[in-house]
Scaffold this active site. Structure first.
Site, PDB file in Angstrom:
ATOM      1  N   ASP A 192     -67.095  -2.329  73.131  1.00 16.20           N
ATOM      2  CA  ASP A 192     -65.694  -2.542  73.483  1.00 16.20           C
ATOM      3  C   ASP A 192     -65.170  -3.682  72.610  1.00 16.20           C
ATOM      4  OD1 ASP A 192     -63.693  -1.957  75.982  1.00 16.20           O
ATOM      5  OD2 ASP A 192     -63.532  -4.041  75.321  1.00 16.20           O
ATOM      6  N   ASN A 200     -52.895  -6.944  70.491  1.00 15.37           N
ATOM      7  CA  ASN A 200     -51.631  -6.227  70.729  1.00 15.37           C
ATOM      8  C   ASN A 200     -50.497  -7.199  71.039  1.00 15.37           C
ATOM      9  OD1 ASN A 200     -52.417  -3.544  70.319  1.00 15.37           O
ATOM     10  ND2 ASN A 200     -53.222  -3.357  72.399  1.00 15.37           N
ATOM     11  N   HIS A 205     -48.445  -3.520  68.909  1.00 15.39           N
ATOM     12  CA  HIS A 205     -49.298  -2.349  69.122  1.00 15.39           C
ATOM     13  C   HIS A 205     -49.622  -1.622  67.812  1.00 15.39           C
ATOM     14  CE1 HIS A 205     -49.513  -2.342  73.510  1.00 15.39           C
ATOM     15  NE2 HIS A 205     -48.264  -2.808  73.496  1.00 15.39           N
ATOM     16  N   ASP A 209     -53.289  -0.407  66.789  1.00 14.24           N
ATOM     17  CA  ASP A 209     -53.612   0.949  66.329  1.00 14.24           C
ATOM     18  C   ASP A 209     -54.353   0.915  64.989  1.00 14.24           C
ATOM     19  OD1 ASP A 209     -52.413   1.986  68.557  1.00 14.24           O
ATOM     20  OD2 ASP A 209     -50.590   2.665  67.546  1.00 14.24           O
ATOM     21  N   GLU A 235     -59.875   0.760  73.895  1.00 11.93           N
ATOM     22  CA  GLU A 235     -60.609   0.137  72.790  1.00 11.93           C
ATOM     23  C   GLU A 235     -62.112   0.296  72.966  1.00 11.93           C
ATOM     24  OE1 GLU A 235     -59.565  -3.211  75.765  1.00 11.93           O
ATOM     25  OE2 GLU A 235     -58.736  -1.311  75.062  1.00 11.93           O
TER      26      GLU A 235
END
Length: 323
Positions: A192, A200, A205, A209, A235
């Site tokens: 993770d 973010n 964001h 991405d 994630e």
């Protein structure tokens, strides 16, 4: 009622004068107006004895030539010849054999109805009625391709190009069953991205991405083709390492941890350096489903999170007698 097929009429040596359809001229007229190839070849020599107008228009004159010379432009009998399927063990004709194939000479698809019959002189011959089904076949192929594309899309994570959660469990169960059947080891690695919400919130964001895309590209480049890598949510990523020992699985996790930490992902005017927390677990003899294996890897990953992040934890089974 006359239920004779064209093959029965051709084979008949008693021609009725009053019936046009049962006469040689009448039958010729019928066959020449069929929108399909009709031909007859000797069962042993493959010499063409008859071809209707449809066939002559496409393949030309056939007299004195063998079927594979005319229809396939070949130097010998076709490997897909169905003659052996048209007679029983005693050499007697069997019911028609219907099949489909693509002619490599004209690239057209045909549905073929093949049958062994007795010719007017008593010899055994092959009669084939071949109908052009190219339009239907191309539609079928296009539909199949569309279904396969849709299925692939349904199993792919759109952002990273990795497998999605659904694909991971579908392919993972197949891998687990194979590992149990072959008695080979398998490892699960889950990781993770640390503090992903901060990425973010700080950079937007779009930056998040981009980080996910880069991690996906890294996995696709470093994970073996036989292994299964997926983004299983947010994630969080997972890898199933087939035929991998604990040492090999840990080595993979360590390499990925370093690569992610040193990735330095450029985004606009900044470089983002994510880290990840890893959990690793080995398949046990009692694992008949994927969920217990992944639960142990997830538990180990949680220990990495609570232990300071940016590290690897290997799940250890409790000693016998311990809770």
């Amino acid at each position: 009622m006359n239920t004779s097929e064209p093959s029965d009429i051709i084979a008949s040596d008693s021609v009725g004068e009053d019936s046009l359809l049962s006469s040689t001229q009448g039958l010729q007229a019928v066959l020449d107006n069929l929108d399909a190839l009709v031909y007859v070849s000797d069962f042993q020599t493959h010499e063409l004895l008859y071809m209707n107008a449809y066939g002559r228009q496409i393949w030309g004159q056939f007299e004195g030539r063998r079927c594979w010379q005319v229809l396939q432009d070949s130097n010998g009998p076709c490997s897909f010849c169905t003659n052996h399927l048209l007679v029983d063990s005693e050499g007697n004709p069997t019911p028609p054999y219907i099949w489909e194939f693509q002619n490599m000479v004209d690239q057209r698809w045909y549905q073929c109805r093949d049958r062994a019959i007795r010719w007017t002189d008593g010899r055994l011959v092959r009669m084939e009625i071949a109908t052009d089904i190219t339009d239907r076949k191309e539609m079928e192929i296009a539909l199949k391709a569309a279904h396969e594309k849709a299925r692939a899309a349904a199993l792919e994570d759109e952002l990273t190009g990795l497998h999605n959660r659904r694909a991971f469990f579908e392919f993972g169960m197949q891998a687990l069953k194979q590992a149990r059947r072959n008695k080979t080891p398998m490892a699960a690695v889950m990781f993770d991205l640390d503090h992903f919400k901060v990425i973010n919130d700080t950079h937007g964001h779009e930056a998040g991405d981009e980080v996910l895309r880069r991690v996906g590209s890294l996995l696709k480049a470093k994970v073996r083709e036989a292994d299964i890598a997926a983004r299983i949510g947010g994630e969080e990523f997972a890898i199933l390492l087939t035929t991998a020992t604990l040492a090999e699985a840990r080595d993979m996790a360590e390499r990925l941890l370093v690569l992610i930490r040193n990735s330095g992902i450029p985004f606009r005017n900044v470089k983002i350096s994510p880290t990840a927390s890893f959990g690793l677990a080995m398949m046990s003899d009692t694992d008949t489903r994927l969920e217990p294996l992944l639960a142990r890897a997830d538990e180990a990953m949680y220990e990495s999170k609570t232990g300071g992040r940016n590290r690897i934890t290997v799940h250890s089974e409790p000693e016998p007698g311990q809770a």
